[in-house]
Design a protein around this motif. Structure first.
Motif, short mmCIF file in Angstrom:
data_model
loop_
_atom_site.label_atom_id
_atom_site.label_comp_id
_atom_site.label_asym_id
_atom_site.label_seq_id
_atom_site.Cartn_x
_atom_site.Cartn_y
_atom_site.Cartn_z
N VAL A 57 4.60 6.67 -0.02
CA VAL A 57 4.68 7.23 1.33
C VAL A 57 5.33 6.21 2.27
O VAL A 57 5.64 5.09 1.86
CB VAL A 57 3.29 7.65 1.88
N THR A 58 5.50 6.58 3.51
CA THR A 58 6.11 5.68 4.49
C THR A 58 5.04 4.93 5.28
O THR A 58 3.87 5.32 5.29
CB THR A 58 6.99 6.47 5.48
N LYS A 59 5.48 3.88 5.97
CA LYS A 59 4.56 3.16 6.85
C LYS A 59 4.04 4.07 7.95
O LYS A 59 2.92 3.90 8.42
CB LYS A 59 5.24 1.92 7.44
N GLY A 60 4.87 5.02 8.36
CA GLY A 60 4.43 5.98 9.37
C GLY A 60 3.19 6.74 8.93
O GLY A 60 2.30 7.02 9.74
N THR A 61 3.14 7.07 7.65
CA THR A 61 1.96 7.75 7.10
C THR A 61 0.74 6.85 7.22
O THR A 61 -0.34 7.28 7.64
CB THR A 61 2.19 8.15 5.63
N PHE A 62 0.91 5.57 6.86
CA PHE A 62 -0.20 4.62 6.99
C PHE A 62 -0.68 4.57 8.44
O PHE A 62 -1.87 4.69 8.72
CB PHE A 62 0.22 3.22 6.52
N TYR A 63 0.24 4.37 9.37
CA TYR A 63 -0.12 4.20 10.77
C TYR A 63 -0.63 5.48 11.42
O TYR A 63 -1.27 5.43 12.47
CB TYR A 63 1.05 3.60 11.55
N ILE A 84 0.84 -1.21 0.00
CA ILE A 84 0.00 0.00 0.00
C ILE A 84 0.87 1.25 0.00
O ILE A 84 0.69 2.14 -0.83
CB ILE A 84 -0.96 -0.01 1.22
N VAL A 85 1.82 1.31 0.93
CA VAL A 85 2.63 2.53 1.04
C VAL A 85 3.54 2.71 -0.18
O VAL A 85 3.76 3.84 -0.61
CB VAL A 85 3.42 2.60 2.37
N GLU A 86 4.07 1.61 -0.72
CA GLU A 86 4.90 1.73 -1.93
C GLU A 86 4.08 2.26 -3.10
O GLU A 86 4.58 3.08 -3.89
CB GLU A 86 5.52 0.38 -2.28
N SER A 87 2.85 1.79 -3.23
CA SER A 87 2.00 2.26 -4.33
C SER A 87 1.69 3.75 -4.21
O SER A 87 1.50 4.43 -5.21
CB SER A 87 0.69 1.49 -4.35
N LEU A 88 1.65 4.25 -2.99
CA LEU A 88 1.38 5.67 -2.76
C LEU A 88 2.64 6.52 -2.71
O LEU A 88 2.56 7.74 -2.76
CB LEU A 88 0.61 5.84 -1.43
#
Length: 185
Positions: A32-38, A26-30
C-alpha cells in the motif's frame, strides 16, 4: 486495513525492532502507499501506542473476568498465571513488542501504558490480599511484592518460551503456579 497494518507492524517490530522498522518497510510489506498508513495512524509512535493499548486493555479485560468469577483466590491466581503464559504462547510477537519497545513511546504515552500496567499489578495484589484474608495464603506475605514477583516470572517468559517446544503453555503455567503457590522446598 488498520488491523492489517497493526498486525504486520507487530511482526516487523518483533523482527527488526521499532527504530529499525520504517513506515516505508510497513507499507511495502502490505503493498500500500504511505497515504494509506497515514489515513489510519498519525505516526509510527501512534501505531506503537495503539499496539500497547490494545495489548494491555485485552489483558485487563480478561483479568477482570477472572476476578469476577466465584473461585478461591488460589484458583484466580492460577488462572491469571495461565492467562499470562497463554498470552505469550498465543500472541508472542505482541508480547515482545509490548515489553521490549515501550521505551520508544513518548513520556506522556509511556505514562498512560504504565498506569494500565499498574492497574493489572494492583488487581493481582488485591487477589493475594483477599487470599491472605481468607486464610488461603500465609498471613505474613507482602501482596505488592508477591504481585511483582509473579509478573516478573511470567512476563520474562516472552524472552525464552517456545510454545512448540518441550513444555506447553499449560505445563509452564502449572509449573509456575506450583512454584509460586508451594515453593521449591
Amino acid at each position: 486495513m488498520k488491523n492489517k497494518i497493526k498486525q504486520l507492524s507487530i511482526l516487523l517490530f518483533e523482527k527488526k525492532g521499532f527504530t529499525e522498522t520504517s513506515i516505508q518497510d510497513i507499507v511495502e510489506s502490505l503493498g500500500v502507499t504511505k497515504g494509506t498508513f497515514y489515513y489510519y495512524f498519525e505516526s509510527k509512535e501512534q501505531l506503537l501506542m495503539d499496539i500497547h493499548m490494545s495489548y494491555i486493555d485485552q489483558l485487563l479485560e480478561r483479568q477482570r473476568a477472572i476476578r469476577q468469577e466465584h473461585h478461591s483466590s488460589r484458583m484466580k491466581l492460577e488462572q491469571i498465571i495461565a492467562l499470562l503464559i497463554a498470552d505469550i504462547a498465543n500472541h508472542g510477537p505482541s508480547g515482545k513488542v509490548f515489553f521490549r519497545e515501550m521505551r520508544h513511546l513518548s513520556e506522556d504515552n509511556a505514562v498512560k501504558v504504565k498506569k494500565k500496567r499498574e492497574i493489572f499489578r494492583k488487581n493481582l495484589a488485591e487477589i493475594i490480599s483477599e487470599g491472605i484474608a481468607q486464610k488461603e495464603f500465609r498471613d505474613k506475605l507482602e501482596p505488592e511484592m508477591v504481585a511483582f514477583a509473579i509478573l516478573g516470572v511470567t512476563n520474562w517468559s516472552y524472552q525464552w518460551f517456545n510454545p512448540s517446544g518441550k513444555i506447553s503453555a499449560d505445563q509452564l503455567a502449572r509449573i509456575y503456579s506450583d512454584l509460586i503457590l508451594n515453593g521449591i522446598a
